[in-house]
Design a protein around this motif. Structure first.
Motif, mmCIF file in Angstrom:
data_model
loop_
_atom_site.group_PDB
_atom_site.id
_atom_site.type_symbol
_atom_site.label_atom_id
_atom_site.label_comp_id
_atom_site.label_asym_id
_atom_site.label_seq_id
_atom_site.Cartn_x
_atom_site.Cartn_y
_atom_site.Cartn_z
ATOM 1 N N THR A 157 9.522 9.706 9.680
ATOM 2 C CA THR A 157 10.232 9.506 8.361
ATOM 3 C C THR A 157 9.643 9.760 6.963
ATOM 4 O O THR A 157 10.270 9.874 5.868
ATOM 5 N N GLY A 158 8.316 9.798 7.278
ATOM 6 C CA GLY A 158 7.552 9.665 5.818
ATOM 7 C C GLY A 158 6.072 9.912 6.178
ATOM 8 O O GLY A 158 5.515 9.732 7.316
ATOM 9 N N GLY A 159 5.116 10.068 5.358
ATOM 10 C CA GLY A 159 3.831 10.093 5.393
ATOM 11 C C GLY A 159 3.530 11.654 6.076
ATOM 12 O O GLY A 159 4.204 12.376 6.107
ATOM 13 N N ILE A 160 2.227 11.536 6.508
ATOM 14 C CA ILE A 160 1.653 12.793 7.167
ATOM 15 C C ILE A 160 1.344 12.616 8.672
ATOM 16 O O ILE A 160 0.602 13.500 9.022
ATOM 17 N N PHE A 161 1.620 11.479 9.391
ATOM 18 C CA PHE A 161 1.218 11.256 10.586
ATOM 19 C C PHE A 161 2.545 11.291 11.505
ATOM 20 O O PHE A 161 3.412 10.755 11.123
ATOM 21 N N LEU A 162 2.240 11.609 12.724
ATOM 22 C CA LEU A 162 3.077 11.231 14.094
ATOM 23 C C LEU A 162 2.641 10.174 14.914
ATOM 24 O O LEU A 162 1.627 10.452 15.188
ATOM 25 N N TRP A 163 3.464 9.423 15.523
ATOM 26 C CA TRP A 163 2.938 8.544 16.236
ATOM 27 C C TRP A 163 3.310 8.561 18.027
ATOM 28 O O TRP A 163 4.587 8.699 17.954
ATOM 29 N N LEU A 164 2.585 9.273 18.502
ATOM 30 C CA LEU A 164 2.974 9.788 19.863
ATOM 31 C C LEU A 164 2.342 8.683 20.760
ATOM 32 O O LEU A 164 1.687 8.268 21.119
ATOM 33 N N LYS A 165 3.389 8.654 21.699
ATOM 34 C CA LYS A 165 3.189 7.672 22.744
ATOM 35 C C LYS A 165 2.317 8.322 23.982
ATOM 36 O O LYS A 165 2.402 9.528 24.113
ATOM 37 N N THR A 166 1.477 7.502 24.487
ATOM 38 C CA THR A 166 0.487 8.064 25.552
ATOM 39 C C THR A 166 1.338 8.070 26.969
ATOM 40 O O THR A 166 2.230 7.607 26.930
ATOM 41 N N ASP A 176 0.680 -1.302 -0.082
ATOM 42 C CA ASP A 176 -0.025 0.157 0.002
ATOM 43 C C ASP A 176 0.959 1.091 -0.134
ATOM 44 O O ASP A 176 1.528 1.617 0.922
ATOM 45 N N PHE A 177 1.024 2.008 -1.202
ATOM 46 C CA PHE A 177 1.876 3.143 -1.378
ATOM 47 C C PHE A 177 1.177 4.300 -1.463
ATOM 48 O O PHE A 177 1.399 5.434 -1.840
ATOM 49 N N ALA A 178 0.122 4.695 -0.402
ATOM 50 C CA ALA A 178 -0.679 5.622 -0.454
ATOM 51 C C ALA A 178 -0.101 6.949 -0.288
ATOM 52 O O ALA A 178 -0.419 7.897 -0.615
ATOM 53 N N TYR A 179 0.829 6.887 0.586
ATOM 54 C CA TYR A 179 1.720 8.083 1.235
ATOM 55 C C TYR A 179 2.977 8.315 0.425
ATOM 56 O O TYR A 179 3.942 8.832 0.816
ATOM 57 N N SER A 180 3.136 7.639 -0.723
ATOM 58 C CA SER A 180 4.175 7.749 -1.804
ATOM 59 C C SER A 180 5.143 9.061 -1.865
ATOM 60 O O SER A 180 6.352 9.264 -1.752
ATOM 61 N N ALA A 181 4.238 10.232 -1.826
ATOM 62 C CA ALA A 181 4.853 11.384 -2.022
ATOM 63 C C ALA A 181 5.701 11.835 -0.818
ATOM 64 O O ALA A 181 6.384 13.125 -0.775
ATOM 65 N N PHE A 182 5.629 11.606 0.281
ATOM 66 C CA PHE A 182 6.056 11.945 1.613
ATOM 67 C C PHE A 182 7.134 11.237 2.053
ATOM 68 O O PHE A 182 6.919 10.340 2.898
ATOM 69 N N GLY A 183 8.380 11.521 1.628
ATOM 70 C CA GLY A 183 9.367 11.013 2.249
ATOM 71 C C GLY A 183 10.523 12.070 2.689
ATOM 72 O O GLY A 183 11.094 12.708 1.671
ATOM 73 N N PHE A 184 11.016 11.985 3.969
ATOM 74 C CA PHE A 184 11.641 13.158 4.533
ATOM 75 C C PHE A 184 13.247 12.917 4.500
ATOM 76 O O PHE A 184 14.001 13.900 4.387
ATOM 77 N N GLU A 185 13.720 11.719 4.491
ATOM 78 C CA GLU A 185 15.101 11.176 4.535
ATOM 79 C C GLU A 185 15.669 10.931 3.298
ATOM 80 O O GLU A 185 16.903 11.092 3.111
ATOM 81 N N HIS A 186 14.764 10.437 2.476
ATOM 82 C CA HIS A 186 15.055 10.040 1.223
ATOM 83 C C HIS A 186 13.568 9.769 0.242
ATOM 84 O O HIS A 186 12.538 9.877 1.072
ATOM 85 N N ASP A 187 13.845 9.642 -1.038
ATOM 86 C CA ASP A 187 12.730 9.538 -1.819
ATOM 87 C C ASP A 187 12.127 8.041 -1.527
ATOM 88 O O ASP A 187 12.951 7.147 -1.186
ATOM 89 N N ASN A 188 10.800 7.864 -1.371
ATOM 90 C CA ASN A 188 10.114 6.432 -1.011
ATOM 91 C C ASN A 188 10.303 5.762 -2.219
ATOM 92 O O ASN A 188 9.892 5.750 -3.340
ATOM 93 N N PRO A 189 11.055 4.484 -2.080
ATOM 94 C CA PRO A 189 11.250 3.366 -2.983
ATOM 95 C C PRO A 189 9.953 2.898 -3.509
ATOM 96 O O PRO A 189 9.128 2.544 -2.565
ATOM 97 N N SER A 190 9.799 2.410 -4.728
ATOM 98 C CA SER A 190 8.757 1.265 -4.933
ATOM 99 C C SER A 190 9.157 -0.064 -4.866
ATOM 100 O O SER A 190 10.259 -0.336 -5.242
ATOM 101 N N ILE A 191 8.260 -0.946 -4.327
ATOM 102 C CA ILE A 191 8.657 -2.350 -4.092
ATOM 103 C C ILE A 191 8.761 -2.999 -5.357
ATOM 104 O O ILE A 191 9.786 -3.756 -5.712
ATOM 105 N N LEU A 192 8.359 -2.425 -6.402
ATOM 106 C CA LEU A 192 8.810 -3.087 -7.856
ATOM 107 C C LEU A 192 9.882 -2.613 -8.175
ATOM 108 O O LEU A 192 10.411 -3.206 -9.338
ATOM 109 N N GLN A 193 10.859 -1.949 -7.664
ATOM 110 C CA GLN A 193 12.068 -1.602 -7.968
ATOM 111 C C GLN A 193 12.865 -2.653 -7.580
ATOM 112 O O GLN A 193 14.133 -2.896 -8.075
#
Length: 385
Positions: free
Chosen positions: A315-324, A201-218
């Motif tokens: 390192t990618g996407g649009i979400f931050l995972w915050l610990k409770t 599932d490559f929904a957030y493909s456009a958002f890669g902050f440390e490097h471009d997100n690779p495709s698994i098909l590569q």
């Protein structure tokens, strides 16, 4: 309510229950940090193309079930341009009325009742429904912090041998982790020559902050056993259009196309024209989207660091995972934030058992709202002490 036995065994969709609901919150103005799509408008050029396409006579009638030739060619060209992956537009491309349809329908296309499907934990909640609709057996693919990557050598050998399908998603929703090409290389090597198939599932493909997100098909040999599902919703701000596509392994693609030929009569032609225009003309816009969310990530996490609020690397996407905080789980913390701070987040529990002590925070907010949300969160740093 009368439900079939199969449908009755499927839990209600978390997002189906919560999207659009009336939210009761505390005295401050509500800040919605639960939204799962970027906050910008669809680019005007795409809207103009869609508007003009409405008046084309051919778009007011049935179109080819499996898509217009120019849309499929745009997909092929896009993957060649961005990922250096060559695709056959007839055999290795399947257009989707929203990527969720492909992700949920896939198990019914290639998995038999009782076969095992590995689902990322944490991972997108609605994968499970597709597995249960196929009468298959869901099993957790546990992803551990801080990187949330699969560790195939730590999974029971018998489980791996009996797995028919594996779901992956990078950048990960909800954790914000990203995968390197080596992660995909190792995954393809792990299942090469087996009966196991992979869907990425490559929904957030456009958002890669440390490097471009690779495709698994590569990865070498990927098309022998994997497909990738790409969404126009996030990168192009086209979530309301419900357009995506699957690419890769010929047999899996043909199975999806056969399923779709019995469930709908083709995608609205004007949508295809708008999507074609987006893929062919908005590469620069994808980069702008990435720059915007990287800046938001940097500003938001810098503030959290001031009070040592614990979160996983984004390192990618649009979400931050915050610990409770120690005395909360995700659901109780969600309620606390809504009542005390008027901040709406998503609890981690719907994303899997290993999300129990987290909440998912979306950065799809303008700068003023994002900074206001940060200040409110910093005001409860004492809960973490």
């Amino acid at each position: 309510m009368e439900l079939s036995n199969r449908l009755a065994q499927i839990p209600d969709s978390y997002f189906g229950k919560t999207m659009g609901r009336k939210v009761e919150h505390g005295p401050l103005p509500l800040i919605n940090m639960a939204v799962g799509i970027p906050d910008g408008d669809t680019p005007k050029g795409i809207l103009d193309e869609f508007s003009n396409a409405l008046y084309k006579p051919e778009n007011q009638k049935y179109v080819a079930f499996h898509g217009k030739d120019q849309f499929k060619q745009a997909i092929v060209d896009f993957y060649e341009r961005h990922y250096q992956v060559s695709l056959d537009k007839e055999d290795e491309v399947c257009i989707l009325y929203g990527t969720k349809n492909g992700l949920v329908n896939l198990p019914q296309c290639i998995v038999n009742p009782g076969e095992t499907v590995l689902l990322p934990d944490p991972g997108y909640a609605d994968y499970l429904a597709g597995v249960l609709l196929a009468d298959a057996k869901p099993q957790s693919l546990v992803l551990e912090p801080p990187r949330y990557l699969p560790k195939w050598d730590q999974i029971n050998k018998e489980t791996l041998e009996n797995t028919r399908l594996v779901y992956l998603t990078y950048p990960n929703n909800p954790t914000g982790s990203a995968a390197s090409q080596k992660v995909f290389d190792d995954t393809i090597a792990q299942f090469k020559g087996s009966k196991t198939r992979i869907v990425h599932d490559f929904a957030y493909s456009a958002f890669g902050f440390e490097h471009d997100n690779p495709s698994i098909l590569q990865s070498e040999g990927a098309k022998d056993l994997a497909i990738e599902i790409y969404s126009l919703s996030k990168g192009f701000n086209m979530s309301g259009f419900r357009v995506g596509f699957a690419v890769g392994n010929k047999e899996m693609i043909q199975a999806l196309k056969k399923f779709q030929s019995h469930t709908h009569a083709g995608m609205f032609g004007a949508l295809q024209d708008a999507a074609t225009y987006a893929l062919n003309n908005y590469d620069d816009f994808l980069q702008q989207q990435n720059t915007t969310f990287k800046r938001r990530r940097d500003q938001f996490t810098a503030k959290l660091d001031e009070e040592n609020l614990p979160y996983e690397p984004m390192t990618g996407g649009i979400f931050l995972w915050l610990k409770t905080p120690p005395d909360f789980d995700g659901e109780s913390f969600e309620k606390y934030l809504l009542k005390e701070l008027s901040i709406l987040v998503a609890p981690g529990i719907p994303f899997g058992e290993h999300g129990r002590n987290y909440v998912r925070i979306s950065l799809a907010l303008d700068d003023d709202q994002l900074m206001e949300a940060t200040e409110r969160l910093l005001s409860i740093s004492h809960l973490y002490q």
